[in-house]
Design a protein around this motif. Structure first.
Motif, mmCIF file in Angstrom:
data_model
loop_
_atom_site.group_PDB
_atom_site.id
_atom_site.type_symbol
_atom_site.label_atom_id
_atom_site.label_comp_id
_atom_site.label_asym_id
_atom_site.label_seq_id
_atom_site.Cartn_x
_atom_site.Cartn_y
_atom_site.Cartn_z
ATOM 1 N N ALA A 1 0.825 -1.205 0.000
ATOM 2 C CA ALA A 1 0.000 0.000 0.000
ATOM 3 C C ALA A 1 0.862 1.259 0.000
ATOM 4 N N GLU A 2 1.960 1.216 0.745
ATOM 5 C CA GLU A 2 2.858 2.367 0.794
ATOM 6 C C GLU A 2 3.531 2.597 -0.560
ATOM 7 N N LEU B 1 2.222 2.179 -3.424
ATOM 8 C CA LEU B 1 1.272 2.894 -4.270
ATOM 9 C C LEU B 1 1.154 4.354 -3.857
ATOM 10 N N HIS B 2 1.272 4.607 -2.562
ATOM 11 C CA HIS B 2 1.146 5.973 -2.048
ATOM 12 C C HIS B 2 2.380 6.804 -2.381
ATOM 13 N N ASP B 3 3.560 6.199 -2.256
ATOM 14 C CA ASP B 3 4.821 6.903 -2.479
ATOM 15 C C ASP B 3 5.783 5.928 -3.153
ATOM 16 N N PRO B 4 5.738 5.819 -4.475
ATOM 17 C CA PRO B 4 6.402 4.721 -5.187
ATOM 18 C C PRO B 4 7.909 4.602 -4.974
ATOM 19 N N GLY C 1 8.699 3.424 -1.438
ATOM 20 C CA GLY C 1 7.906 2.220 -1.227
ATOM 21 C C GLY C 1 8.445 1.036 -2.003
ATOM 22 N N ASP D 1 -1.903 5.309 -12.006
ATOM 23 C CA ASP D 1 -0.859 5.230 -10.986
ATOM 24 C C ASP D 1 0.197 4.180 -11.305
ATOM 25 N N THR E 1 -3.919 -5.944 -3.161
ATOM 26 C CA THR E 1 -3.647 -4.535 -2.892
ATOM 27 C C THR E 1 -4.007 -3.672 -4.096
ATOM 28 N N HIS F 1 -6.951 -0.820 -4.598
ATOM 29 C CA HIS F 1 -6.624 0.526 -5.100
ATOM 30 C C HIS F 1 -7.558 0.911 -6.242
ATOM 31 N N THR G 1 -10.024 4.177 -5.894
ATOM 32 C CA THR G 1 -9.879 5.301 -6.830
ATOM 33 C C THR G 1 -10.938 5.276 -7.919
#
Length: 300
Positions: free
Chosen positions: A158-159, A161-164, A167, A200, A279, A283, A287
């Motif tokens: 998940a992280e 995807l949030h901050d590639p 992450g 993304d 995951t 997402h 989204t």
């Protein structure tokens, strides 16, 4: 002069995604791993991989090469594999781990025999399309007793995807073995987001490409396959079916059967990959991107 050495020769079929060095001038290739049904080779001088904590970028001029997988009919068929007629033909090559064999011009020359590529086969990518049944697929996966290699893979995915960039750096090469758990997770995410055409995916893919030098050679090869939309058959079959959702009246049983087949890949690789699939599906739901209006070009 002594008598000529006559080696046993077996025909083989090479994937259209087989490494280019299979066709070039003969080079020495090191046996990275070998079993009764598969063997994995890498040119001598190519780095087998880097452990977690390696520098953020590869050294200038650092060489890279895809691993050459030789698989018999009962082995997992990697997208870029060379198919060997049977286990006996693979055993005849005498591919001991750490040994060096000659590979080139479509041939693999072991100490006891050789393979000669006579034909090709075409791997199928994960199909592109919409995911209207994403909630049902997540429910089906939740019904499985997944046993991933690490308990923290879901939050790490998940992280990513949030901050590639940080992450992905935390996931690439994470875990033991030829295909570390973190890489399997990333493969699952890339395949789902790529098939869905999710915006993304681009940032995630860029971060993965920049980190391939930090994992094993085999895992980097499989990540490059996933970047291009390719996976081993059980994974492809699950994702193709998942785009359509449960069959009429089966309550998701068909998806569960396909997902269980994925869990049987490796010690934990299948379960790790399904963590990434789940995951990515979550997402898509979060989204509200369930459709893929335009095909994304493949990087063949």
């Amino acid at each position: 002069m002594g008598p000529a050495v006559v080696r046993r020769s077996a025909p083989a079929a090479a994937s259209t995604r087989a490494p280019g060095w299979l066709w070039g001038p003969a080079v020495g290739a090191r046996v990275l791993a070998s079993s009764g049904s598969a063997a994995y080779l890498l040119p001598v001088g190519m780095p087998p991989g880097m452990p977690p904590g390696a520098p953020a970028g590869p050294p200038a001029g650092s060489p890279t090469a895809d691993v050459l997988a030789l698989v018999s009919p009962d082995a997992l068929r990697l997208p870029g594999a060379v198919l060997v007629p049977g286990p006996g033909d693979l055993a005849a090559l005498r591919l001991a781990v750490g040994a060096t064999v000659a590979v080139g011009e479509g041939r693999v020359q072991g100490s006891g025999a050789q393979l000669q590529v006579r034909r090709s086969w075409l791997p199928r990518p994960v199909p592109s399309g919409s995911w209207p049944a994403a909630p049902e697929v997540v429910t089906a996966l939740d019904g499985l007793a997944l046993r991933p290699g690490r308990a923290d893979l879901g939050p790490l995915a998940a992280e990513a995807l949030h901050d590639p960039v940080p992450g992905v750096a935390a996931l690439v090469g994470l875990g033991p073995g030829l295909t570390p758990s973190g890489d399997d997770v990333l493969c699952g995410m890339l395949l789902v987001l790529g098939a869905a055409g999710h915006p993304d995916r681009a940032a995630l893919a860029d971060a993965v490409r920049g980190s391939l030098h930090r994992t094993t050679a085999l895992s980097a090869t499989l990540l490059r396959d996933a970047l291009d939309g390719y996976a081993v058959p059980p994974v492809r079959d699950l994702l193709a079916a998942a785009q359509h959702g449960p069959g009429p009246g089966d309550g998701g049983a068909g998806l569960t059967v396909l997902a269980r087949a994925v869990t049987r890949i490796g010690h934990s690789s299948g379960s790790d990959l399904l963590v990434g699939v789940r995951t990515a599906l979550e997402h898509l739901l979060a989204t509200s991107v369930h459709t893929r209006p335009d095909p994304v070009p493949r990087e063949d």
